[in-house]
Structure formats: structure tokens, C-alpha cells
Design an enzyme around this catalytic site. Structure first.
Site, PDB file in Angstrom:
ATOM      1  N   CYS A  41       0.850  -1.198   0.000  1.00  0.00           N
ATOM      2  CA  CYS A  41       0.000   0.000   0.000  1.00  0.00           C
ATOM      3  C   CYS A  41       0.880   1.240   0.000  1.00  0.00           C
ATOM      4  CB  CYS A  41      -0.876   0.011   1.230  1.00  0.00           C
ATOM      5  SG  CYS A  41      -1.986  -1.385   1.223  1.00  0.00           S
ATOM      6  N   TYR A 182      -5.881 -13.422  -3.928  1.00  0.00           N
ATOM      7  CA  TYR A 182      -5.389 -12.882  -2.658  1.00  0.00           C
ATOM      8  C   TYR A 182      -6.132 -13.526  -1.488  1.00  0.00           C
ATOM      9  CZ  TYR A 182      -4.087  -9.341   0.844  1.00  0.00           C
ATOM     10  OH  TYR A 182      -3.606  -8.696   1.953  1.00  0.00           O
ATOM     11  N   HIS A 185      -3.285 -12.188   5.055  1.00  0.00           N
ATOM     12  CA  HIS A 185      -3.313 -11.041   5.967  1.00  0.00           C
ATOM     13  C   HIS A 185      -4.632 -10.840   6.708  1.00  0.00           C
ATOM     14  CE1 HIS A 185       0.067  -9.345   3.267  1.00  0.00           C
ATOM     15  NE2 HIS A 185       0.594  -9.808   4.388  1.00  0.00           N
ATOM     16  N   ASP A 277       3.309  -9.324   9.675  1.00  0.00           N
ATOM     17  CA  ASP A 277       4.101  -9.523   8.471  1.00  0.00           C
ATOM     18  C   ASP A 277       5.107  -8.382   8.273  1.00  0.00           C
ATOM     19  OD1 ASP A 277       4.504 -11.329   6.406  1.00  0.00           O
ATOM     20  OD2 ASP A 277       3.405 -10.100   4.982  1.00  0.00           O
TER      21      ASP A 277
END
Ligand code: ADP
Ligand code: SF4
Length: 702
Positions: A41, A182, A185, A277
Site C-alpha cells: 500500500c 489474494y 493477511h 508480516d
């Protein structure tokens, strides 16, 4: 025409690093080497598509083989306002994404897109659609939004598969080479279906491992079929949520991967959530993820990519040689140094700008502002300001520059000015370069920050036109006597010891005999007399928590007091808050939230409840005030006061930058140094015009 000066000469690379430059087959594609910029991001998203395209394109120029977008919302029924991510809701969004893919291709890299459907992570504040997930549950957001996701039925699942497929086709039309499934997370529907924490279904999509991976399998199969032999399809999955068997855990996810083995073209493996992460260096070493990902390669014949804030080249080589990773994934190392692969390829190790693991980059996303980086001040300014991390414009004059102060602002100014070709004298009052960074890097958990100094010092060593003078605590008379036409003051700041901060804009009452210290005192080696200390944190970033930790380590009985609801509250933006508070509690520090410090007497901190004003005195031999800072601006003020002497002394301009102008983060300081150096003798910018480019949304027809 601008004349640009590229930086750095190729050196010899040890042959053991050659393995990193072998091509890697990803489905029908070939990556030119093993360097892979995983999705990250950036706070630009759909608002700043051209700036974003240039940022990604620059990484392609820096040698990365694969460069990915951040998460791209694939359908309007799941969006994560207020965060600004990319969108691929319909065909209108294709041109912005195509621009990025084109920029990546211009420099020979492959472009990857991370299609995301956040499901129960998105409260849908913009679209006002009802969020969906595997079960009826409150949306999982940082802000505890008063919204629930509804349980998806079979028709919803069919719809979502269709939407994913439509987005895949749009992504192909935009020119992407890798189209992600995806599932990582804890940030999207596929992860939610995988995890029993969210998936409480009793139909064929819930329960057993086979059932929980069913949707991921279907989506992957459909995506692969749709892209044919033109694109690769990676799966991004989290190997562990670090919640024990209540969440996804390593053995379970390894079984899942084993069941899907060769279906995707690549496995991109992470930890969940994002804060695990992308730990800061304060809470995680380089390669923190390695124990969790070391078995994946045995479960598949497809390439495996993983991250770990890797900047050590030997470590990268060993990951490949040991068969743990096929490609070295990086988000932060690619932000701190977009040219990391090229520099390794050319053996230019002294030129590598190593990530310090501070997560200021993450704060861009959390505050919806363009990504910034402590180490790389050009980040997100490639298009806005025309800055380049490895090239500078040749100086337009040969007038020398005096830089006063060798902290991050002064160092960045000196090295960038030096690269532009200016003759630079850097005067430092002390005997070492680094300013606040050097001191802060000695505090608990912050040792990696010294890289801010290391990189700049090594760069300056290579510049014969930059001279450093130590033990040079300059006065205005000194500066006037030198007669150097440009003077830039980067003299830094010091912590206040009078209580002025966010809560108090005027000094607080401090009775005679009270023992009060500031972080400056403590970093200079002064410690409280006595056994008990109150740390008053009205700064709210890391320093208050770090001071409390340091004193606890030295055996003091520490009470940390904050008017906020939690310790170091701004560090939510660097994803550290939870780790900080946990560590403080584990070290026995008492945390008192919602309490204001309104006065200090000998042995006593006078506190009040921020809601009721009820008085509560805390016993303390000493109070450490972590509040605001004051610029070291005496020299600046003295020089401004002597302005009529400038002409005779040959001085044209005097500027203050960084903390000397207004104290802020280290990232602000390196940016300020860079800006001074980039803009010196350039036109405009110091008039009324906007000093950067921006993109204005085109108006729709009425
Ligand atoms: P910034 O974050 O803005 O770079 P720092 O506080 O890290 O600021 O660094 C300021 C540096 O300037 C320190 O190393 C300090 O010793 C030096 N300095 C301060 N005043 C003077 C002065 N008058 N002459 C030379 N060096 C100075
Ligand atoms: Fe690394 Fe900090 Fe830059 Fe992020 S902001 S890339 S953590 S140096």
C-alpha cells in the site's frame, strides 16, 4: 534541457551472488531475476494514479523483476473507505491501471495486480452496500465500525466468483502479467473462508480443510482458465496468524498448500495480520518469517516468494541456496531503495539504502497520505516533484554551500548537494555525524535506525567536494567570517522540560526541588535519582514508550502516564501500538491512560482525570517529560539579526531546515534536507505556485 547526474559506478560482484540474477519461470512468464516487489500500500491509490504509476515504474528501472500493485478492489460491493487503494470496479478504472502496467513494462519488469475483495474487512462507507463474509459477524476494522457483514449464500458465492472473473479480464486488458488470488493477511474473503475464526459454515464451504479451501480453489481454477497462456496466477496466503490453533496456523496452512500444490503459478507466503508480516525493527529481526515458510518449497514445484525485510545479500543468497525461497520478496526494502537489485547486480554495496524498519511508510497508508520513507525521501515524489533516488540535476551555479549540523537533515542536504556538484562544507559541533539518529539508535530497540547515518556517511566518503569539519560549534560571527554564499542550518532541536506539549500550550507549574528530566537529558546519560519515575507522554509517538522501557530496564519503578487512551497512540499508524503496550506491560511498567499531568512537586506528579478533572497525585522521585521540542534556532536568529552584514560577508541566503525549523520525525528531516538540495538554484519554486504536481479528478458530465 536539464542535465542529470547519475550516481554510482559498477563494481565487481562476488560470483556467489550470481544466483540472485538467474531468471525464474512463473507459469507462462519469465522473471528476469529473483527480485520481487510484493504488493504494498502507498496512500496514493485511486487519488494519485500517475504519481503511483511513476513510483512503480521507477522500481522497474531499479531492476526488480516483478512489480505489483497494492490491493485493488475488484468490485464496488467491497471497499475500504477511508483508505485509498486502487479500484477495478468497472472499465472506467482500466486506464489508471494500464498507465501503471505500461510504466513497469517500460523498464522490462513484469506487472502484477493483487485483486482484493475485502468482504468483512470493509464497512462499505462509500458504496453503502451490505458487506459480506462467510458468517454473520461484525466487520473487522481498526475503527470498530458499527456495521455487520452478512453471511454469504450460494448465490452470493456465485456472484463473487463472477465478479472476480470480470476483474481478471479487466486486469488483463490493463496489461498485467501476474493476476493474484489474494487470500492473505486476514484482509479479504478468501482468508476469511480459510480460517475457522470466521468460517463457521456447515455447507460445502465450511468445516473440513477441503471445504474451507474450496472457494480459493474454484477462484484459482477459474482465473487460470480465463487468463490462458498469457498471464501467471499467484496465490498469496498467510502461513500463520500467530493466534495458536484458534486462527490459521502453520501445520494447517501447510496442509492446505499441500492440497493445492501446483495449481497456482507461484506461492506468495506471508504472516497474518499485516502488523505481524511487516513488523518494525523494534519488534522483529530481518527474516522473522523464515521459520514459518521454510517448508513451503517442499509442498509445490512452483516458485515460492516470501518477505522478511531482507537487505542482507548473503541472507538472500542463502534463502535461495537452501531451497526456502525462489524469489526474494520485498516491500519495505524496495521503498527504502528502489534500486536495490541494480546495486547488488553492479556490486555497489556501499550505495544501498537499507530499510531501517520504522514503518513510516505504513503511516502513509494509515493516514491516507502519499507514502513517505525515512531512508528514501524521494519516495512518492518521482512524478510530483520530479525527484529521482539515484539521479540529481547538475548544479546551476558554482557557489559553495555551508551546511551546519550533521543530523539527518544536514547529512541528506550535504550528500545531495555534493552529488549535484556543489562544493559543500559540513560543520558539526560534535565529534560524530548523525545528530539525533545517533543518540536514538542507542535506545532500546532502535539500533537499526543508525542506517540513516551509515548510508549518508558512505555516500559522502565518495564525494571529494564535500568536506566535514568536527568540533565546529559555529556562531553567527564564525559563519559571517567564512563568507560562504549559501548557508543552511540543520542544527536540530532539544526536548523541552517545561511541560509544553499537546495538552499544555503554556508551561506547567514545577515546584522548586522537583526532579524533572527530558529525553535529551536521558540520552545524554543523566538518570533520575531515586527509585520511582513517572514518564509523562504528551508526544504520543515512540519516545515516551522507549523512555519508560529504558528506565524499567535500569530497575526503576515506572509509571507511564498519557492523556490518550493507550501508550504511544500515534504508533497505530506504524502498526506498533499493540507490540509497544505489550512489551511495556511485560516489563512491569504501569500504564495510566486518560490522565493529565498538570504540575510537579518534589516527589509528586500532580495528575487529573482528563474527563472529570478529578485530582490524583502519583508518587515519583522524578518525572520524565516527553512532550514537545524546541528548535536550536539561536544561530538562525543571530544570522537573521545580522542580515545587513551578509552582503559584505558574501552571504546570499540563509535557510533553516529540519528540526531546526520545526521539530518532526526523522523522515521529515531527510525530506527537508533533500528538498533544500533539490531546489537550490532551481526555479520556481519559492513563489506562489504549487511546488508539486497533482492530479485533479475530471468532472463527469452534468
Ligand atoms: P535534524 O533532525 O534536523 O537533522 P539533529 O538534531 O538530528 O537535527 O541534528 C542536528 C545536528 O546539528 C547535531 O549533530 C548538532 O550537534 C549539530 N549542531 C547544532 N548546533 C550547531 C552549531 N551551531 N554548529 C554546528 N553544529 C551544530
Ligand atoms: Fe523502511 Fe522506514 Fe522507509 Fe518504511 S519508511 S521503507 S520501514 S526505512
Amino acid at each position: 534541457m536539464e542535465e542529470w547526474i547519475p550516481w554510482g559506478q559498477p563494481q565487481t560482484r562476488p560470483p556467489r551472488y550470481d544466483v540472485l540474477f538467474e531468471p525464474v519461470t512463473i507459469g507462462p512468464l519469465t522473471a528476469r531475476n529473483r527480485f520481487y516487489q510484493v504488493p504494498h500500500c502507498n496512500g496514493m491509490g485511486y487519488r494519485d494514479p500517475t504519481a503511483l504509476a511513476h513510483m512503480r515504474g521507477l522500481k522497474a528501472e531499479g531492476g526488480w523483476a516483478v512489480i505489483c500493485t497494492e490491493q485493488v478492489e475488484l468490485h464496488h460491493s467491497s471497499e475500504i473507505t477511508p483508505f485509498i487503494e486502487l479500484r477495478l470496479w468497472d472499465d472506467q478504472d482500466i486506464p489508471a491501471l494500464a498507465r501503471m502496467a505500461d510504466k513497469i513494462h517500460e523498464h522490462g519488469a513484469l506487472a502484477g495486480i493483487e485483486l482484493a475483495y475485502n468482504g468483512m474487512n470493509g464497512p462499505n462507507l462509500y458504496s453503502r452496500e451490505v458487506p459480506m463474509g462467510p458468517a454473520h459477524l461484525p466487520v473487522a476494522t481498526f475503527t470498530y465500525d458499527p456495521v455487520q457483514a452478512r453471511r454469504m449464500d450460494k448465490q452470493d458465492i456465485r456472484n463473487l466468483r463472477r465478479w472476480h472473473l470480470q476483474a481478471v479480464k479487466r486486469a488483463q486488458r490493463a496489461g498485467f502479467d501476474l493476476i493474484y488470488v489474494y487470500a492473505a493477511h486476514a484482509l479479504g474473503f478468501l482468508h476469511h473462508f480459510l480460517s475457522r475464526r470466521y468460517n463457521q459454515r456447515t455447507d460445502e464451504y465450511g468445516g473440513s480443510l477441503e471445504n474451507r479451501i474450496r472457494l480459493m480453489r474454484e477462484i484459482t481454477e477459474e482465473t487460470k482458465e480465463a487468463v490462458g497462456a498469457t498471464c501467471a496466477v499467484p496465490i498469496r496466503i498467510s502461513v500463520d496468524e500467530l493466534l495458536g490453533e484458534g486462527g490459521l496456523y502453520q501445520e494447517e496452512v501447510e496442509d492446505m498448500i499441500g492440497l493445492m500444490g501446483d495449481l497456482p503459478d507461484l506461492w506468495d507466503v506471508t504472516l497474518a495480520g499485516w502488523e505481524n508480516d511487516s513488523r518494525t525493527s523494534r519488534f522483529g529481526e530481518e527474516g522473522e518469517q523464515e521459520p514459518f515458510i521454510r517448508n513451503i518449497r517442499k509442498l509445490t514445484s512452483k516458485p515460492v516468494v516470501g518477505v522478511g525485510r531482507y537487505t542482507s545479500v548473503d541472507r538472500m543468497v542463502s534463502l535461495v541456496n537452501k531451497g526456502i525461497l525462489d524469489m526474494i520478496g520485498a516491500a519495505r526494502p524496495s521503498i527504502a531503495d528502489p534500486f536495490l537489485p541494480k546495486k547488488i547486480e553492479e556490486g555497489r554495496f556501499d550505495d544501498i539504502r537499507e530499510c531501517i524498519g520504522c514503518n513510516i511508510c505504513v503511516s502513509g497508508d494509515f493516514t491516507q497520505s502519499p507514502i513517505r520513507c525515512t531512508q528514501n525521501p524521494t519516495m512518492a515524489e518521482e512524478w510530483r516533484k520530479g525527484w529521482h533516488p539515484e539521479r540529481v540535476r547538475r548544479a546551476k551555479t558554482d557557489k559553495p554551500v555551508l551546511v551546519v549540523g550533521g543530523g539527518p537533515a544536514g547529512l541528506e542536504a550535504a550528500q545531495t548537494l555534493g552529488k549535484r556538484g556543489y562544493a559543500v562544507s559540513l560543520a558539526e559541533a560534535g565529534t560524530e555525524l548523525g545528530g539525533r539518529v545517533l543518540k536514538e539508535a542507542r535506545l532500546p530497540g532502535l539500533s537499526a535506525w543508525v542506517r540513516v547515518v551509515d548510508y549518508r556517511r558512505l555516500q559522502m566518503h565518495q564525494l571529494p567536494n564535500v568536506d566535514t569539519y568536527f568540533d565546529s560549534n559555529l556562531t553567527a560571527d564564525d559563519v559571517l567570517s567564512f563568507g560562504i554564499p549559501r548557508v543552511v542550518l540543520a542544527t536540530g532541536s532539544r526536548w523541552r522540560a517545561d511541560g509544553v506539549g499537546h495538552r499544555h500550550t503554556l508551561p506547567i507549574p514545577i515546584a522548586d526541588g522537583a526532579q524533572v528530566l527530558s529525553p535529551t537529558d536521558i540520552m545524554d546519560g543523566r538518570l533520575p535519582n531515586g527509585k520511582t519515575a513517572v514518564v509523562w507522554d504528551d508526544d504520543h509517538y515512540y519516545m515516551g514508550g522507549v523512555m519508560a522501557e529504558l528506565l524499567a530496564e535500569k530497575g526503576y519503578d515506572v509509571t507511564y502516564v498519557t492523556p490518550a487512551s493507550e501508550a504511544s497512540t500515534w504508533t497505530r499508524n506504524t502498526m506498533e501500538q499493540h507490540f509497544i503496550q505489550k512489551r511495556m506491560l511485560e516489563k512491569g511498567i504501569k500504564i495510566r491512560a486518560f490522565l493529565g499531568l498538570d504540575g510537579i512537586r518534589p516527589g509528586l506528579a500532580e495528575c487529573v482525570c482528563v474527563f472529570t478533572g478529578k485530582r490524583e497525585d502519583l508518587e515519583a522521585d522524578a518525572v520524565v517529560l516527553v512532550t514537545a521540542r524546541l528548535p536550536n534556532e539561536q544561530l538562525y536568529q543571530d544570522l537573521l539579526a545580522a542580515r545587513e552584514r551578509w552582503a559584505d560577508a558574501g552571504i546570499e541566503r540563509v535557510d533553516a531546515i529540519g528540526d531546526a525549523l520545526a521539530p518532526a520525525t526523522i523522515a521529515h528531516a531527510t525530506y527537508a534536507g533533500r528538498r533544500y538540495a533539490e531546489e537550490l538554484d532551481e526555479t520556481p519554486p519559492r513563489d506562489d505556485a504549487l511546488p508539486f504536481r497533482r492530479e485533479v479528478t475530471a468532472l463527469a458530465p452534468l
